[in-house]
Design an enzyme around this catalytic site. Sequence first.
Site, PDB file in Angstrom:
ATOM      1  N   CYS A 115     -19.295   4.454  14.303  1.00  0.00           N
ATOM      2  CA  CYS A 115     -19.468   4.014  15.525  1.00  0.00           C
ATOM      3  C   CYS A 115     -19.685   2.613  15.830  1.00  0.00           C
ATOM      4  O   CYS A 115     -19.467   2.001  16.914  1.00  0.00           O
ATOM      5  CB  CYS A 115     -20.933   4.159  16.011  1.00  0.00           C
ATOM      6  SG  CYS A 115     -22.347   3.218  14.931  1.00  0.00           S
ATOM      7  N   CYS A 151     -26.086   7.253  13.148  1.00  0.00           N
ATOM      8  CA  CYS A 151     -26.504   7.281  11.442  1.00  0.00           C
ATOM      9  C   CYS A 151     -27.586   6.781  11.866  1.00  0.00           C
ATOM     10  O   CYS A 151     -29.043   6.151  10.763  1.00  0.00           O
ATOM     11  CB  CYS A 151     -25.474   6.200  10.411  1.00  0.00           C
ATOM     12  SG  CYS A 151     -23.899   6.966  10.568  1.00  0.00           S
ATOM     13  N   SER A 334     -13.442   4.624  39.282  1.00  0.00           N
ATOM     14  CA  SER A 334     -13.531   4.142  40.409  1.00  0.00           C
ATOM     15  C   SER A 334     -14.695   4.604  41.284  1.00  0.00           C
ATOM     16  O   SER A 334     -15.041   5.756  41.548  1.00  0.00           O
ATOM     17  CB  SER A 334     -12.166   4.062  41.098  1.00  0.00           C
ATOM     18  OG  SER A 334     -11.531   5.364  40.825  1.00  0.00           O
ATOM     19  N   GLY A 336     -13.618   5.768  45.072  1.00  0.00           N
ATOM     20  CA  GLY A 336     -13.288   6.590  45.160  1.00  0.00           C
ATOM     21  C   GLY A 336     -12.681   8.434  44.477  1.00  0.00           C
ATOM     22  O   GLY A 336     -12.896   8.928  44.634  1.00  0.00           O
ATOM     23  N   GLY A 337     -12.193   7.840  43.072  1.00  0.00           N
ATOM     24  CA  GLY A 337     -11.997   8.270  42.306  1.00  0.00           C
ATOM     25  C   GLY A 337     -13.830   9.488  41.602  1.00  0.00           C
ATOM     26  O   GLY A 337     -13.453  10.752  41.817  1.00  0.00           O
ATOM     27  N   GLU A1238     -33.736  11.885   3.551  1.00  0.00           N
ATOM     28  CA  GLU A1238     -34.341  13.301   4.162  1.00  0.00           C
ATOM     29  C   GLU A1238     -35.199  13.383   5.511  1.00  0.00           C
ATOM     30  O   GLU A1238     -35.888  13.897   5.975  1.00  0.00           O
ATOM     31  CB  GLU A1238     -34.028  14.545   3.681  1.00  0.00           C
ATOM     32  CG  GLU A1238     -32.030  14.997   3.887  1.00  0.00           C
ATOM     33  CD  GLU A1238     -32.048  16.101   3.261  1.00  0.00           C
ATOM     34  OE1 GLU A1238     -31.452  16.950   3.649  1.00  0.00           O
ATOM     35  OE2 GLU A1238     -32.174  15.895   2.041  1.00  0.00           O
TER      36      GLU A1238
HETATM   37  C1  LIG Z   1     -18.523  10.050  30.355  1.00  0.00           C
HETATM   38  C2  LIG Z   1     -18.682  10.560  31.348  1.00  0.00           C
HETATM   39  C3  LIG Z   1     -20.057  10.371  32.744  1.00  0.00           C
HETATM   40  C4  LIG Z   1     -20.418  10.523  33.759  1.00  0.00           C
HETATM   41  N1  LIG Z   1     -21.407  10.304  34.203  1.00  0.00           N
HETATM   42  C5  LIG Z   1     -21.441  10.632  35.532  1.00  0.00           C
HETATM   43  C6  LIG Z   1     -22.517  10.561  36.336  1.00  0.00           C
HETATM   44  O1  LIG Z   1     -23.843  10.219  35.504  1.00  0.00           O
HETATM   45  N2  LIG Z   1     -23.273  10.724  37.646  1.00  0.00           N
HETATM   46  C7  LIG Z   1     -21.519  10.422  38.200  1.00  0.00           C
HETATM   47  O2  LIG Z   1     -21.159  10.451  39.595  1.00  0.00           O
HETATM   48  N3  LIG Z   1     -20.824   9.964  38.056  1.00  0.00           N
HETATM   49  C8  LIG Z   1     -19.955  10.218  36.498  1.00  0.00           C
HETATM   50  N4  LIG Z   1     -19.317   9.923  36.136  1.00  0.00           N
HETATM   51  C9  LIG Z   1     -17.934  10.359  36.543  1.00  0.00           C
HETATM   52  C10 LIG Z   1     -17.011   8.957  37.447  1.00  0.00           C
HETATM   53  O3  LIG Z   1     -17.869   8.444  37.842  1.00  0.00           O
HETATM   54  C11 LIG Z   1     -15.805   9.648  37.486  1.00  0.00           C
HETATM   55  O4  LIG Z   1     -15.329   9.819  36.876  1.00  0.00           O
HETATM   56  C12 LIG Z   1     -15.080   8.127  37.964  1.00  0.00           C
HETATM   57  O5  LIG Z   1     -15.978   7.622  38.914  1.00  0.00           O
HETATM   58  C13 LIG Z   1     -13.521   8.923  38.564  1.00  0.00           C
HETATM   59  O6  LIG Z   1     -13.152   7.441  38.760  1.00  0.00           O
HETATM   60  P1  LIG Z   1     -11.412   7.440  38.356  1.00  0.00           P
HETATM   61  O7  LIG Z   1     -11.058   5.995  38.712  1.00  0.00           O
HETATM   62  O8  LIG Z   1     -11.359   7.514  36.861  1.00  0.00           O
HETATM   63  O9  LIG Z   1     -11.022   8.573  39.493  1.00  0.00           O
HETATM   64  P2  LIG Z   1      -9.743   9.346  38.350  1.00  0.00           P
HETATM   65  O10 LIG Z   1      -9.955  10.244  37.193  1.00  0.00           O
HETATM   66  O11 LIG Z   1      -8.414   8.455  38.356  1.00  0.00           O
HETATM   67  O12 LIG Z   1      -9.985  10.526  39.730  1.00  0.00           O
HETATM   68  C14 LIG Z   1     -10.038  11.450  39.469  1.00  0.00           C
HETATM   69  C15 LIG Z   1      -9.372  11.925  40.823  1.00  0.00           C
HETATM   70  O13 LIG Z   1      -9.628  12.485  41.416  1.00  0.00           O
HETATM   71  C16 LIG Z   1      -8.321  11.514  42.422  1.00  0.00           C
HETATM   72  N5  LIG Z   1      -8.068  10.117  42.705  1.00  0.00           N
HETATM   73  C17 LIG Z   1      -8.894   8.789  41.958  1.00  0.00           C
HETATM   74  N6  LIG Z   1      -8.775   8.565  43.124  1.00  0.00           N
HETATM   75  C18 LIG Z   1      -8.091   8.784  44.430  1.00  0.00           C
HETATM   76  C19 LIG Z   1      -7.876   8.341  45.923  1.00  0.00           C
HETATM   77  N7  LIG Z   1      -8.530   7.323  46.436  1.00  0.00           N
HETATM   78  N8  LIG Z   1      -7.593   9.246  46.743  1.00  0.00           N
HETATM   79  C20 LIG Z   1      -7.756  10.316  46.515  1.00  0.00           C
HETATM   80  N9  LIG Z   1      -7.802  10.770  45.077  1.00  0.00           N
HETATM   81  C21 LIG Z   1      -8.028  10.251  44.674  1.00  0.00           C
HETATM   82  C22 LIG Z   1      -6.815  12.139  40.873  1.00  0.00           C
HETATM   83  O14 LIG Z   1      -5.859  12.559  41.163  1.00  0.00           O
HETATM   84  C23 LIG Z   1      -8.254  12.905  40.283  1.00  0.00           C
HETATM   85  O15 LIG Z   1      -7.831  13.784  40.641  1.00  0.00           O
HETATM   86  C24 LIG Z   1     -19.125  10.389  35.097  1.00  0.00           C
HETATM   87  C25 LIG Z   1     -17.937   9.963  34.114  1.00  0.00           C
HETATM   88  C26 LIG Z   1     -17.798  10.026  32.658  1.00  0.00           C
HETATM   89  C27 LIG Z   1     -16.500  10.506  32.145  1.00  0.00           C
HETATM   90  S1  FES Z   2     -22.350   6.905  13.117  1.00  0.00           S
HETATM   91 FE1  FES Z   2     -23.121   4.636  13.556  1.00  0.00          FE
HETATM   92  S2  FES Z   2     -23.151   3.955  11.592  1.00  0.00           S
HETATM   93 FE2  FES Z   2     -22.796   6.283  11.380  1.00  0.00          FE
END
Ligand SMILES: Cc1cc2nc3c(=O)[nH]c(=O)nc-3n(C[C@H](O)[C@H](O)[C@H](O)COP(=O)(O)OP(=O)(O)OC[C@H]3O[C@@H](n4cnc5c(N)ncnc54)[C@H](O)[C@@H]3O)c2cc1C
Ligand code: FES
Length: 1303
Positions: A115, A151, A334, A336-337, A1238
């Site tokens: 990590c 760890c 984002s 929006g995403g 352990e």
């Molecule tokens: C590990 C992890 C933990 C998360 N935990 C949370 C949480 O606790 N709470 C929470 O609310 N969210 C959580 N999320 C969600 C996170 O907020 C979204 O993954 C992120 O905001 C998506 O944005 P992006 O730009 O990456 O979208 P993308 O992955 O790029 O797009 C998502 C989808 O929307 C479409 N899209 C993107 N933008 C547009 C647009 N402007 N118009 C039309 N379609 C569009 C894409 O084609 C795709 O289908 C988590 C995500 C991860 C990976």
């Molecule tokens: S996973 Fe953090 S040191 Fe092993």
Amino acid sequence: MSLVFAINGQRFELELSSIDPSTTLLEFLRYETSFKSVKLSCGEGGCGACVVLLSKYDHVLHKVEDFTVSSCLTLLCSINHCSITTSEGLGNSRDGFHTIHNRFSGFHASQCGFCTPGMCVSLFSALLEADKSKFTVIEAEKAVLGNLCRCTGYRPIVDACKSFALDVDIEDLGFNSFCKKGDTDSSSLIRFDSEKTVCTFPEFLKDEIKSIDSGVYQWCSPASVEELQSLLEAFKANSDGVSIKLVAGNTSMGYYKDEREKNYEKYIDITRIPELKQIRENHNRVEIGAVVTISKVIAALKEIRVSPRVEKMFGKLATHMEKIAARFIRNFGSIGGNLVMAQRKQFPSDMATILLAANAFVNIMSSKRGFEKLTLEEFLQRSPLEAYDLVLSIEIPFWHCETNSELLFETYRAAPRPNGSALAYLNAAFLAEVKDTMVINCRLAFGAYGTKHAIRCKEVEEFLVGKVITENVLYEAITLLGNTVVPQGGTSHPAYRSSLARGFLFEFFHTLITHHTTEKPSKPLPMLSSSQHVPLNDEYYPVGKAVTKAGASLQASGEAVFVDDIPSPKNCLYGAFIYSKKPFAQIKGIHFKENSIPDGVVAVISCKDVPKGGKNVGMKTGIGTDILFAEQFTVSVGECIAIVVADTQRHADTAANLAVVGYETENLEPPILSIEDAVKKSSLFQIFPFLYPQQVGDTSKGMAEADHQILSSEIRLGSQYFFYMETQTALAVPDEDNSIVVYSSSQTPQYVHSSVAACLGIPENNVRVITRRVGGGFGGKAVKSMPVATACAVAANKLQRPVRIYVNRKTDMIMTGGRHPMKITYSVGFKSTGKITALELEILIDAGASIGFSMLMPSNIIGALKKYDWGALSFDIKLCKTNLLSKAIMRAPGDVQGTYIAEAIIENVASSLSLEADAIRKINLHTYESLALFYKDGAGEPHEYTLPSMWDKVGVSSNFEERVSIVREFNESNIWRKRGISRVPITYQVSMLATPGRVSILGDGTIVVEVGGIELGQGLWTKVKQMTGYALGLLQCDRTEELLEKIRVVQSDSLSMVQGNFTGGSTTSEGSCEAVRLCCETLVKRLKPLMERSGGRISWNKLISQAYAQSVNLSASDLYTPTDTPTRYLNYGVAVSEVEVDLVTGQTTVLQTDILYDCGKSLNPAIDLGQIEGSFVQGLGFFMLEEYITDSEGLVVTDSTWTYKIPTVDTIPKQFNVEILNSGCHEKRVLSSKASGEPPLLLAASVHCATREAVKEARKQLWTWKGEDGSSFQLPVPATMPVVKELCGLDIVETYLKWKITQ
Ligand SMILES: Cc1cc2nc3c(=O)[nH]c(=O)nc-3n(C[C@H](O)[C@H](O)[C@H](O)COP(=O)(O)OP(=O)(O)OC[C@H]3O[C@@H](n4cnc5c(N)ncnc54)[C@H](O)[C@@H]3O)c2cc1C
Ligand code: FES
Ligand code: FES
């Protein structure tokens, strides 16, 4: 058009047309460059192992913007004109390590190291970001939030981060090699200076950011909405209907993993469109472009200064958003995403819920209806957006209300991790305009509870409007709400989720009830702090010194080589497992979906491919063998059926997902899926008599002597997954003369070796297994590493090409199994004083379909359980053979369950006598005589039995008695939070194993050491180095203290060092050290005559040159065998933990833990401290957090970082104090040392016991309100939020209100 970017200052230019647009940055870094510090651990944004710094240059403002992203989700094509910095880019062994690397090393904050590079980059980015505002302790604590480490237990990592904070008090920093407690001079802790630090954006790249070619390729980057519109129209007009994907941050791929396997014809990057990137504010709203990242939204909301009430409301929105995912996701994901995921795919979004309460609007451009402005509610309720529909922006209005009314706005979320990186069980946001206590207007939004999308509870809103809030009104509102917030079928913990909704609504409005409040105002929880008391011992210098871990800086920079970092040999192929999804079925065949061979597939290897002369063996140890590939029938889900071999790991993984196994279950007996069923059908594994523990005394007599008895009480315990950060992996390379070299991430290379030879049917001298380091094992890479390596070997042998497998996280979780679940039924007899006179147990253990090392379980369970004097002890233990996945021996296997069983019994006795559990524990602690009766020769000498004195000592150091009274007072004056405190002792028996070693001295005086033990992060190499330094130092050459620098411990090679045995059971470091000491003894004997002849002190190098000249044999090997000492000995520890339970959410916060652990004379106190803290936190995961769920056929469903929650920085004890006891001389131990790997895991039971105490208080209160008795209860393991809440009363707020109303 080409893609131009930089990695660690190096320029890369790729032809866009040559790139598969679905390639991730991680894939490019790991497979196409020499940079390997970026690790793949989850592939879904949930762990931080792959974090890199992404830097963008704004050529208008001439400003570089740096932020972290998870490279496993970032698409390579989206980094055009960006610069990437990885941990080796910060510094490395050639150019000098970065201060951060050295800080991690000096704070002992890297164990396995898998990590660590991600941690370093996260810290680097936090330092860069804070440079403007200055880095404070608060920011330091958040710097690695969301990065997982299995760890260390995080404490040293947080301290390494804090050491850069300007406001740090060096007294508060944990044990480190820079400064000691009491030092006033902190000059050795160099401050972080961003001016002098790494250049994150090279000059040459700035010059290349010219006008961007926005031609039409498979990856398109339109530069305006118009351009995007015409692209979409063109694609839509295409008669074949082009499949497209709009890409913003692409972080959604972490959740929707099937996206990875889809081949879109066009990827449209919308992040370059200026309109979508803007944030605009006017007098009545803020409009945020859809591609604005969540981090930027947070920053913008915090800046809004319209009016105090708007500022407050937006501040709350921002604070809630800080709990969405981890920073490295928010930096690229984002707004929006997020909303599109919620709208289109029912993602349990926080954003949607909080913006719904805030009355947000969404501007969209759809292919059918053109431009539209919708309320967020309308947007969410619409049919799912089509692929061609675009969200343009989100508007959040500034809420204006009447001047004499008050605006209340609050957001809520209950999640396994309080500060983010975990989806909520339920989230909510409430807005209310109130005049005194009358509701004028309100918006109540709830989401993520198993609903299609966030909803408003209009019925409740309407009910409340115009009402003065009283207990009666609130009760009615809550009852109404109960009918609306109902999770969809199939949602986990539905009753808990609904109760959260009611609890949050209560919390929001109850402050308005003027006559309510018996509760003191809540204090914010303290920051993390710690103390360590570590004895240093120079009797065997440099043994006993807190030497930093060998190679820690190398691990931090990411240069340390793990199996998957070894460059793929020419022609290398990649494998992925096809596993069984039926517990017991006939295998009819394997084909791929749609009957077409997926891209890149070369072969499917199954039992038919085991070569002639070989056997279908995937595991061969002294205890037995197990098959590699299922043959005619499957015996459990998760069993290996075949591996699919392809040209890339991605193709292999995709193909394995597309594989369809034909099963036939007709005419077969139903599978055995429970231990009860196994017993009924007498499906049991035989336990070798010598492995079956001994009963003590006569329990019938003991029962007869008892004043009270509890009969046939039942306990059930579930499983726990290893969650090593490096998943199972191996690389097999065919060699000349029918031999094979296998690189395996294994704790048992010797057995990997024999398994491969047996399977291929070749002599063992044709096999070589090499293991350099393992990215965390915890027992999971003992038996379970063997089939991975063997499967690679079979494929490599068949195809005569190198084959490697890096098992993806989901497959690893499904195939590896975990701890043994069990059912315990006990009867206990005891006196009225609490003295126990007899204990009878029946223990049914689910060993799964094959035996593995399960035979060790009975003696381990009983070994730990015997920590108390039970008077007499009898048991009947059965190892059940089921059609469930074969279980593995996870860190403290059996012992952790044994200790828990003991505590559950003690608590039951205490509860039935209405006495304090602490008093029952104390009265039943062993005397030395009873200890000797229970443990026989393992009990050691009387002076070695330190537990009773440790019990008292930790009582004093933790202020136990006083805190018990404070907790009592707290509970009396708080309704909604209850505290508990508990002190728990542990006894842990370990056995020494035979271990080999070799020490060789080279011509220049440097020393190379080989041992049988494997470096898993437990610091084995470091202790071995120290022992070598000590044992050769006995020659007393000049400058002996420099010897340590000359020693290198090298990778394990099963042909060079035979009889390597098994790395596990906590004693491998000691055994390896002793083997090395024996080798050094031989070398010293050989060198002594030369020393004597030299007539006086001589330098080491001179001595060695003379020895070379005189052909003295300077290589010695030996095998340490524990025959001359008792092979077993006992380890002791005591922990006091105090917790606070939130009765509305069921969340438990560990306020403080004090550990006292007997390490004998520690070989290296820094390493032992790391083992103590790390294993305690892993135990905390078992007892409190890690919910291991399978479906009805045994298939693991908690198979990702989304569903399986190991501890994070925010779930460890807020105050974490550890004292290592130097219990002096233990003649029969290796330089008086004791084990630490352990045993301390068991101490985490103290957290569970303290939680039970808190829950007991909550129930007492609840039952007073109800007028009933609820004193008898059991707190299951793990005591997760839903479990705790259920015991504290899912209806607690209704019960309280009802009670209040009748008062
Ligand atoms: C590990 C992890 C933990 C998360 N935990 C949370 C949480 O606790 N709470 C929470 O609310 N969210 C959580 N999320 C969600 C996170 O907020 C979204 O993954 C992120 O905001 C998506 O944005 P992006 O730009 O990456 O979208 P993308 O992955 O790029 O797009 C998502 C989808 O929307 C479409 N899209 C993107 N933008 C547009 C647009 N402007 N118009 C039309 N379609 C569009 C894409 O084609 C795709 O289908 C988590 C995500 C991860 C990976
Ligand atoms: S996973 Fe953090 S040191 Fe092993
Ligand atoms: S591997 Fe990318 S976050 Fe886990």
